[in-house]
Scaffold this active site. Structure first.
Site, PDB file in Angstrom:
ATOM      1  N   SER A  72      -7.302  -9.741  12.320  1.00  0.00           N
ATOM      2  CA  SER A  72      -6.013 -10.434  12.275  1.00  0.00           C
ATOM      3  C   SER A  72      -5.905 -11.311  13.527  1.00  0.00           C
ATOM      4  O   SER A  72      -6.631 -11.086  14.506  1.00  0.00           O
ATOM      5  CB  SER A  72      -4.873  -9.402  12.303  1.00  0.00           C
ATOM      6  OG  SER A  72      -3.620 -10.030  12.493  1.00  0.00           O
ATOM      7  N   TYR A  79      -0.471  -1.769  16.514  1.00  0.00           N
ATOM      8  CA  TYR A  79      -1.182  -2.607  15.524  1.00  0.00           C
ATOM      9  C   TYR A  79      -2.156  -3.516  16.254  1.00  0.00           C
ATOM     10  O   TYR A  79      -3.304  -3.673  15.852  1.00  0.00           O
ATOM     11  CB  TYR A  79      -0.168  -3.411  14.695  1.00  0.00           C
ATOM     12  CG  TYR A  79      -0.824  -4.272  13.625  1.00  0.00           C
ATOM     13  CD1 TYR A  79      -1.491  -3.691  12.547  1.00  0.00           C
ATOM     14  CD2 TYR A  79      -0.783  -5.662  13.688  1.00  0.00           C
ATOM     15  CE1 TYR A  79      -2.100  -4.469  11.567  1.00  0.00           C
ATOM     16  CE2 TYR A  79      -1.378  -6.447  12.710  1.00  0.00           C
ATOM     17  CZ  TYR A  79      -2.028  -5.842  11.651  1.00  0.00           C
ATOM     18  OH  TYR A  79      -2.630  -6.614  10.685  1.00  0.00           O
TER      19      TYR A  79
HETATM   20  N1  NAP Z   1      -0.381 -10.046   5.531  1.00  0.00           N
HETATM   21  C1  NAP Z   1      -0.626 -10.502   6.749  1.00  0.00           C
HETATM   22  O1  NAP Z   1       0.154 -11.300   7.317  1.00  0.00           O
HETATM   23  C2  NAP Z   1      -1.894 -10.070   7.449  1.00  0.00           C
HETATM   24  C3  NAP Z   1      -2.287 -10.845   8.555  1.00  0.00           C
HETATM   25  C4  NAP Z   1      -3.444 -10.471   9.242  1.00  0.00           C
HETATM   26  C5  NAP Z   1      -4.186  -9.380   8.826  1.00  0.00           C
HETATM   27  N2  NAP Z   1      -3.770  -8.652   7.750  1.00  0.00           N
HETATM   28  C6  NAP Z   1      -4.618  -7.495   7.358  1.00  0.00           C
HETATM   29  O2  NAP Z   1      -5.093  -7.729   6.045  1.00  0.00           O
HETATM   30  C7  NAP Z   1      -5.428  -6.479   5.436  1.00  0.00           C
HETATM   31  C8  NAP Z   1      -4.843  -6.431   4.041  1.00  0.00           C
HETATM   32  O3  NAP Z   1      -3.425  -6.424   4.136  1.00  0.00           O
HETATM   33  P1  NAP Z   1      -2.456  -7.192   3.107  1.00  0.00           P
HETATM   34  O4  NAP Z   1      -1.784  -8.259   3.860  1.00  0.00           O
HETATM   35  O5  NAP Z   1      -3.189  -7.516   1.873  1.00  0.00           O
HETATM   36  O6  NAP Z   1      -1.360  -6.035   2.907  1.00  0.00           O
HETATM   37  P2  NAP Z   1      -0.969  -5.150   1.612  1.00  0.00           P
HETATM   38  O7  NAP Z   1      -0.669  -6.035   0.462  1.00  0.00           O
HETATM   39  O8  NAP Z   1       0.069  -4.213   2.100  1.00  0.00           O
HETATM   40  O9  NAP Z   1      -2.313  -4.347   1.292  1.00  0.00           O
HETATM   41  C9  NAP Z   1      -2.775  -3.305   2.113  1.00  0.00           C
HETATM   42  C10 NAP Z   1      -3.861  -2.537   1.383  1.00  0.00           C
HETATM   43  O10 NAP Z   1      -4.363  -1.508   2.251  1.00  0.00           O
HETATM   44  C11 NAP Z   1      -4.445  -0.314   1.526  1.00  0.00           C
HETATM   45  N3  NAP Z   1      -4.293   0.881   2.359  1.00  0.00           N
HETATM   46  C12 NAP Z   1      -3.307   1.143   3.254  1.00  0.00           C
HETATM   47  N4  NAP Z   1      -3.486   2.381   3.761  1.00  0.00           N
HETATM   48  C13 NAP Z   1      -4.599   2.891   3.181  1.00  0.00           C
HETATM   49  C14 NAP Z   1      -5.304   4.132   3.280  1.00  0.00           C
HETATM   50  N5  NAP Z   1      -4.912   5.135   4.087  1.00  0.00           N
HETATM   51  N6  NAP Z   1      -6.427   4.324   2.516  1.00  0.00           N
HETATM   52  C15 NAP Z   1      -6.847   3.347   1.690  1.00  0.00           C
HETATM   53  N7  NAP Z   1      -6.228   2.156   1.536  1.00  0.00           N
HETATM   54  C16 NAP Z   1      -5.118   1.946   2.278  1.00  0.00           C
HETATM   55  C17 NAP Z   1      -3.328  -0.389   0.482  1.00  0.00           C
HETATM   56  O11 NAP Z   1      -3.670   0.404  -0.646  1.00  0.00           O
HETATM   57  P3  NAP Z   1      -2.972   1.794  -1.046  1.00  0.00           P
HETATM   58  O12 NAP Z   1      -1.616   1.833  -0.392  1.00  0.00           O
HETATM   59  O13 NAP Z   1      -2.922   1.746  -2.540  1.00  0.00           O
HETATM   60  O14 NAP Z   1      -3.922   2.825  -0.538  1.00  0.00           O
HETATM   61  C18 NAP Z   1      -3.365  -1.862   0.116  1.00  0.00           C
HETATM   62  O15 NAP Z   1      -4.271  -2.096  -0.942  1.00  0.00           O
HETATM   63  C19 NAP Z   1      -4.901  -5.404   6.386  1.00  0.00           C
HETATM   64  O16 NAP Z   1      -5.973  -4.905   7.150  1.00  0.00           O
HETATM   65  C20 NAP Z   1      -3.920  -6.161   7.280  1.00  0.00           C
HETATM   66  O17 NAP Z   1      -3.761  -5.548   8.525  1.00  0.00           O
HETATM   67  C21 NAP Z   1      -2.660  -8.984   7.056  1.00  0.00           C
END
Ligand code: NAP
Length: 274
Positions: free
Chosen positions: A132, A145
């Site tokens: 990120s 985070y």
């Molecule tokens: N959105 C942003 O602005 C942003 C920016 C930079 C980086 N990111 C990173 O991008 C990645 C994906 O996030 P997203 O934005 O797509 O958010 P999201 O829509 O909330 O998706 C998060 C995913 O992580 C999974 N997850 C969470 N806890 C877990 C666990 N204990 N075991 C297995 N799976 C788990 C969730 O699946 P389940 O709950 O079904 O297990 C879900 O599929 C993350 O690493 C996040 O930190 C996001």
């Protein structure tokens, strides 16, 4: 070339879109998450859903064994599962901080350890880690985070050097603000950890900002990040870092060039911290 891919966090957001696009390109994609029911829609696209909690060693080992038994190989691991537990350092219970690192850092590290022996035997492989801009620039209430994503950056940089002799490439994805459930989950955690504490006003303000941002048109579509992940999968010579999405370039640029106190001042202004 068709690749066997394991992608975590495939039930939502960036992971869901990545699994869909990669399967559409003909790759053999295994999508992992705890909420398998949310991945039913991916089945039609050819994705095979696997139930996995990245804090549960057995569920990760079982998933890797299932893929090896069925395919005999794993070409790409996309470590994408993650969430944000936001809150003031003074407020966040150490148990929540540990859980933040269990999911965002140690889960990623353990799954990597589980697939590496197969990739080394194949003499090829690719580990793609979703970091990120929070792995490059710090925001107030983002402390744990930030720690998790700075750690993903460091771990990936070390790993890239170690596994190169085995034909394995390591790639970092550094998204900015992406419109997924991430922001609402982070805002809820921030509100909960700030409630009735000395940090309530600033914490609530920041949570409101997050909710506004993550429901607005200003953030990027997760498909943009998914496309970067597909480039990292398909390209013969993938970049070490793919930085993209709302604010990512500017945030990292200013955090790098500004004196620390200037950055602190800007953050205090945004969050109205006196
Ligand atoms: N959105 C942003 O602005 C942003 C920016 C930079 C980086 N990111 C990173 O991008 C990645 C994906 O996030 P997203 O934005 O797509 O958010 P999201 O829509 O909330 O998706 C998060 C995913 O992580 C999974 N997850 C969470 N806890 C877990 C666990 N204990 N075991 C297995 N799976 C788990 C969730 O699946 P389940 O709950 O079904 O297990 C879900 O599929 C993350 O690493 C996040 O930190 C996001």
């Amino acid at each position: 070339m068709i690749k066997v891919i394991l992608i975590t966090g495939a039930s939502s957001g960036i992971g869901y879109d990545s699994a869909k696009i990669l399967a559409g390109q003909g790759h053999k994609v295994y999508g992992a998450a705890r909420r398998v029911e949310l991945m039913e829609g991916l089945r039609d696209k050819g994705v095979i859903p696997i139930k996995m909690d990245v804090t549960d060693e057995q569920s990760m080992a079982d998933a890797v064994q299932k893929i090896i038994s069925a395919e005999g190989r794993i070409d790409v691991l996309v470590n994408n599962a993650g969430y944000g537990y936001l809150g003031a350092i003074e407020n966040v219970p150490i148990a929540e901080a540990k859980r933040q690192l269990e999911v965002n850092l140690f889960g990623l590290a353990r799954l990597t350890q589980l697939v590496l022996p197969y990739m080394r035997a194949q003499k090829s492989g690719r580990i793609i880690n979703t970091s990120s801009v929070a792995g490059k620039a710090v925001i107030p209430f983002g402390g744990w985070y930030n720690v998790s994503k700075y750690s993903v950056e460091a771990l990936s940089d070390a790993l890239r050097i170690e596994v190169k002799p085995f034909g394995i490439k390591v790639v970092l994805i550094e998204p900015g603000g992406i419109k997924t459930d991430w922001g609402i989950i982070a805002a809820d955690n921030l509100s909960a950890s700030s409630k009735e504490t000395a940090y309530q006003d600033a914490g609530f303000r920041m949570a409101r900002l997050l909710r506004f941002g993550y429901t607005s048109r200003f953030l990027s579509n997760p498909k943009r990040v998914a496309k970067a992940i597909t480039r990292a999968v398909n390209s013969r010579y993938p970049k070490v870092r793919y930085r993209l999405g709302a604010g990512s370039g500017l945030i990292v640029f200013f955090h790098t060039v500004l004196p620390a106190r200037w950055w602190d001042g800007i953050m205090r202004k945004i969050c109205k911290i006196k």
